[in-house]
Write a protein that holds these residues in place. Structure first.
Motif, PDB file in Angstrom:
ATOM      1  N   GLY A 212      10.582  11.633  -9.335  1.00  0.00           N
ATOM      2  CA  GLY A 212      10.636  11.062 -10.682  1.00  0.00           C
ATOM      3  C   GLY A 212       9.268  10.962 -11.325  1.00  0.00           C
ATOM      4  N   VAL A 213       8.303  10.436 -10.597  1.00  0.00           N
ATOM      5  CA  VAL A 213       6.940  10.324 -11.122  1.00  0.00           C
ATOM      6  C   VAL A 213       6.389  11.712 -11.422  1.00  0.00           C
ATOM      7  CG1 VAL A 213       4.556   9.684 -10.533  1.00  0.00           C
ATOM      8  CG2 VAL A 213       6.437   8.110 -10.030  1.00  0.00           C
ATOM      9  N   GLY A 214       6.563  12.622 -10.495  1.00  0.00           N
ATOM     10  CA  GLY A 214       6.058  13.983 -10.696  1.00  0.00           C
ATOM     11  C   GLY A 214       6.709  14.677 -11.875  1.00  0.00           C
ATOM     12  N   ALA A 215       8.009  14.524 -12.012  1.00  0.00           N
ATOM     13  CA  ALA A 215       8.726  15.185 -13.103  1.00  0.00           C
ATOM     14  C   ALA A 215       8.291  14.652 -14.462  1.00  0.00           C
ATOM     15  CB  ALA A 215      10.232  15.002 -12.918  1.00  0.00           C
TER      16      ALA A 215
ATOM     17  N   VAL B 114      12.087   8.111 -20.507  1.00  0.00           N
ATOM     18  CA  VAL B 114      11.967   6.653 -20.408  1.00  0.00           C
ATOM     19  C   VAL B 114      13.024   6.116 -19.440  1.00  0.00           C
ATOM     20  CG1 VAL B 114      12.258   4.491 -21.687  1.00  0.00           C
ATOM     21  CG2 VAL B 114      10.864   6.317 -22.640  1.00  0.00           C
ATOM     22  N   ALA B 115      14.234   6.658 -19.513  1.00  0.00           N
ATOM     23  CA  ALA B 115      15.286   6.234 -18.582  1.00  0.00           C
ATOM     24  C   ALA B 115      14.911   6.569 -17.145  1.00  0.00           C
ATOM     25  CB  ALA B 115      16.613   6.897 -18.958  1.00  0.00           C
ATOM     26  N   LEU B 116      14.317   7.733 -16.946  1.00  0.00           N
ATOM     27  CA  LEU B 116      13.889   8.119 -15.602  1.00  0.00           C
ATOM     28  C   LEU B 116      12.821   7.170 -15.074  1.00  0.00           C
ATOM     29  CD1 LEU B 116      14.130  10.064 -13.264  1.00  0.00           C
ATOM     30  CD2 LEU B 116      12.628  11.631 -14.481  1.00  0.00           C
ATOM     31  N   ILE B 117      11.875   6.807 -15.926  1.00  0.00           N
ATOM     32  CA  ILE B 117      10.851   5.832 -15.533  1.00  0.00           C
ATOM     33  C   ILE B 117      11.509   4.496 -15.194  1.00  0.00           C
ATOM     34  CG2 ILE B 117       8.867   4.486 -16.360  1.00  0.00           C
ATOM     35  CD1 ILE B 117       8.164   6.999 -18.066  1.00  0.00           C
ATOM     36  N   GLY B 118      12.493   4.108 -15.993  1.00  0.00           N
ATOM     37  CA  GLY B 118      13.226   2.871 -15.709  1.00  0.00           C
ATOM     38  C   GLY B 118      13.922   2.917 -14.371  1.00  0.00           C
ATOM     39  N   CYS B 119      14.497   4.059 -14.046  1.00  0.00           N
ATOM     40  CA  CYS B 119      15.161   4.211 -12.738  1.00  0.00           C
ATOM     41  C   CYS B 119      14.163   4.101 -11.595  1.00  0.00           C
ATOM     42  CB  CYS B 119      15.911   5.535 -12.688  1.00  0.00           C
ATOM     43  SG  CYS B 119      17.351   5.600 -13.756  1.00  0.00           S
ATOM     44  N   VAL B 120      13.004   4.724 -11.752  1.00  0.00           N
ATOM     45  CA  VAL B 120      11.960   4.643 -10.730  1.00  0.00           C
ATOM     46  C   VAL B 120      11.510   3.191 -10.546  1.00  0.00           C
ATOM     47  CG1 VAL B 120       9.564   5.274 -10.186  1.00  0.00           C
ATOM     48  CG2 VAL B 120      11.173   7.024 -10.942  1.00  0.00           C
ATOM     49  N   ALA B 121      11.284   2.502 -11.658  1.00  0.00           N
ATOM     50  CA  ALA B 121      10.890   1.085 -11.592  1.00  0.00           C
ATOM     51  C   ALA B 121      11.995   0.260 -10.952  1.00  0.00           C
ATOM     52  CB  ALA B 121      10.555   0.563 -12.977  1.00  0.00           C
ATOM     53  N   GLY B 122      13.230   0.578 -11.287  1.00  0.00           N
ATOM     54  CA  GLY B 122      14.364  -0.124 -10.696  1.00  0.00           C
ATOM     55  C   GLY B 122      14.436   0.039  -9.196  1.00  0.00           C
TER      56      GLY B 122
ATOM     57  N   MET C 249       0.819  -1.201   0.000  1.00  0.00           N
ATOM     58  CA  MET C 249       0.000   0.000   0.000  1.00  0.00           C
ATOM     59  C   MET C 249       0.862   1.263   0.000  1.00  0.00           C
ATOM     60  SD  MET C 249      -3.067   0.728  -0.207  1.00  0.00           S
ATOM     61  CE  MET C 249      -4.255   1.949   0.054  1.00  0.00           C
ATOM     62  N   TYR C 250       2.048   1.173   0.635  1.00  0.00           N
ATOM     63  CA  TYR C 250       2.934   2.341   0.664  1.00  0.00           C
ATOM     64  C   TYR C 250       3.294   2.792  -0.749  1.00  0.00           C
ATOM     65  CZ  TYR C 250       3.591   1.374   5.641  1.00  0.00           C
ATOM     66  OH  TYR C 250       3.401   1.160   6.982  1.00  0.00           O
ATOM     67  N   TRP C 251       3.550   1.833  -1.627  1.00  0.00           N
ATOM     68  CA  TRP C 251       3.939   2.175  -2.996  1.00  0.00           C
ATOM     69  C   TRP C 251       2.785   2.798  -3.768  1.00  0.00           C
ATOM     70  CZ3 TRP C 251       8.616   2.608  -5.110  1.00  0.00           C
ATOM     71  CH2 TRP C 251       9.690   2.083  -4.386  1.00  0.00           C
ATOM     72  N   VAL C 252       1.585   2.331  -3.552  1.00  0.00           N
ATOM     73  CA  VAL C 252       0.408   2.901  -4.228  1.00  0.00           C
ATOM     74  C   VAL C 252       0.229   4.360  -3.819  1.00  0.00           C
ATOM     75  CG1 VAL C 252      -2.113   2.774  -4.432  1.00  0.00           C
ATOM     76  CG2 VAL C 252      -0.734   0.677  -4.489  1.00  0.00           C
ATOM     77  N   VAL C 253       0.336   4.616  -2.531  1.00  0.00           N
ATOM     78  CA  VAL C 253       0.205   5.990  -2.025  1.00  0.00           C
ATOM     79  C   VAL C 253       1.344   6.848  -2.545  1.00  0.00           C
ATOM     80  CG1 VAL C 253       0.229   7.410   0.072  1.00  0.00           C
ATOM     81  CG2 VAL C 253      -1.130   5.308  -0.005  1.00  0.00           C
ATOM     82  N   LEU C 254       2.538   6.295  -2.601  1.00  0.00           N
ATOM     83  CA  LEU C 254       3.689   7.055  -3.094  1.00  0.00           C
ATOM     84  C   LEU C 254       3.504   7.446  -4.556  1.00  0.00           C
ATOM     85  CD1 LEU C 254       6.493   8.232  -2.625  1.00  0.00           C
ATOM     86  CD2 LEU C 254       7.447   5.988  -3.221  1.00  0.00           C
ATOM     87  N   ILE C 255       3.056   6.518  -5.383  1.00  0.00           N
ATOM     88  CA  ILE C 255       2.827   6.820  -6.800  1.00  0.00           C
ATOM     89  C   ILE C 255       1.707   7.857  -6.939  1.00  0.00           C
ATOM     90  CG2 ILE C 255       2.104   5.872  -9.029  1.00  0.00           C
ATOM     91  CD1 ILE C 255       4.962   5.059  -8.119  1.00  0.00           C
ATOM     92  N   ALA C 256       0.644   7.703  -6.177  1.00  0.00           N
ATOM     93  CA  ALA C 256      -0.454   8.684  -6.209  1.00  0.00           C
ATOM     94  C   ALA C 256       0.048  10.064  -5.791  1.00  0.00           C
ATOM     95  CB  ALA C 256      -1.599   8.235  -5.312  1.00  0.00           C
ATOM     96  N   SER C 257       0.925  10.098  -4.817  1.00  0.00           N
ATOM     97  CA  SER C 257       1.508  11.371  -4.377  1.00  0.00           C
ATOM     98  C   SER C 257       2.377  11.984  -5.467  1.00  0.00           C
ATOM     99  CB  SER C 257       2.329  11.165  -3.099  1.00  0.00           C
ATOM    100  OG  SER C 257       1.487  10.753  -2.052  1.00  0.00           O
ATOM    101  N   GLY C 258       3.073  11.142  -6.218  1.00  0.00           N
ATOM    102  CA  GLY C 258       3.848  11.631  -7.354  1.00  0.00           C
ATOM    103  C   GLY C 258       2.961  12.207  -8.438  1.00  0.00           C
ATOM    104  N   VAL C 259       1.815  11.574  -8.668  1.00  0.00           N
ATOM    105  CA  VAL C 259       0.840  12.103  -9.629  1.00  0.00           C
ATOM    106  C   VAL C 259       0.353  13.474  -9.156  1.00  0.00           C
ATOM    107  CG1 VAL C 259      -1.450  11.766 -10.632  1.00  0.00           C
ATOM    108  CG2 VAL C 259       0.146   9.833 -10.475  1.00  0.00           C
ATOM    109  N   LEU C 260       0.066  13.581  -7.864  1.00  0.00           N
ATOM    110  CA  LEU C 260      -0.369  14.866  -7.320  1.00  0.00           C
ATOM    111  C   LEU C 260       0.722  15.923  -7.412  1.00  0.00           C
ATOM    112  CD1 LEU C 260      -2.447  13.690  -4.239  1.00  0.00           C
ATOM    113  CD2 LEU C 260      -3.298  14.906  -6.261  1.00  0.00           C
ATOM    114  N   GLU C 261       1.976  15.499  -7.393  1.00  0.00           N
ATOM    115  CA  GLU C 261       3.061  16.462  -7.586  1.00  0.00           C
ATOM    116  C   GLU C 261       2.963  17.091  -8.971  1.00  0.00           C
ATOM    117  OE1 GLU C 261       7.883  17.002  -7.503  1.00  0.00           O
ATOM    118  OE2 GLU C 261       7.068  14.977  -7.536  1.00  0.00           O
ATOM    119  N   ALA C 262       2.660  16.280  -9.973  1.00  0.00           N
ATOM    120  CA  ALA C 262       2.479  16.818 -11.326  1.00  0.00           C
ATOM    121  C   ALA C 262       1.280  17.756 -11.377  1.00  0.00           C
ATOM    122  CB  ALA C 262       2.323  15.678 -12.326  1.00  0.00           C
ATOM    123  N   VAL C 263       0.234  17.433 -10.629  1.00  0.00           N
ATOM    124  CA  VAL C 263      -0.947  18.298 -10.587  1.00  0.00           C
ATOM    125  C   VAL C 263      -0.582  19.651  -9.994  1.00  0.00           C
ATOM    126  CG1 VAL C 263      -3.244  18.626  -9.565  1.00  0.00           C
ATOM    127  CG2 VAL C 263      -2.594  16.391 -10.498  1.00  0.00           C
TER     128      VAL C 263
END
Length: 104
Positions: free
Chosen positions: A64-67, A91-99, A1-15
């Motif tokens: 990374g997600v926000g950027a 794409v490399a940044l997304i790869g780093c986040v996934a990594g 659940m921590y990762w889901v909230v973290l990704i959602a928070s990254g989306v909100l950073e873009a917002v």
């Protein structure tokens, strides 16, 4: 659940980053409201996710997600151009986040 909230928070950073730009220096009311609400929720989500994810990893993923999403929104709105080099770097940044998720 921590990762889901973290990704959602990254989306909100873009917002909030997009709303901040749209506020034209805090001169437009609704973008300022969207900025304030989304920034607050984004940081609260980041803080909560840090309860289960190390701070360095959580912050890197959040940024990374926000950027990446902020650039994509700007491209879709015609405010920024997406060349081959920029696309590959995103794409490399997304790869780093996934990594970071894989090694955590």
């Amino acid at each position: 659940m921590y990762w889901v909230v973290l990704i959602a928070s990254g989306v909100l950073e873009a917002v909030w980053a997009t709303a901040l730009s749209a506020s034209k220096g805090f001169r437009r009311f609704w973008p300022v409201v969207v900025f304030a609400v989304s920034m607050t929720l984004s940081v609260v989500g980041l803080a909560w996710a840090m309860r289960g994810i190390p701070v360095g990893t959580a912050y890197a993923v959040w940024v990374g997600v926000g950027a990446v999403l902020t650039v994509l929104v700007a491209v879709l709105r015609g405010e920024e151009r997406l060349g081959v080099a920029k696309a590959l770097l995103l794409v490399a940044l997304i790869g780093c986040v996934a990594g970071l998720k894989v090694v955590s």
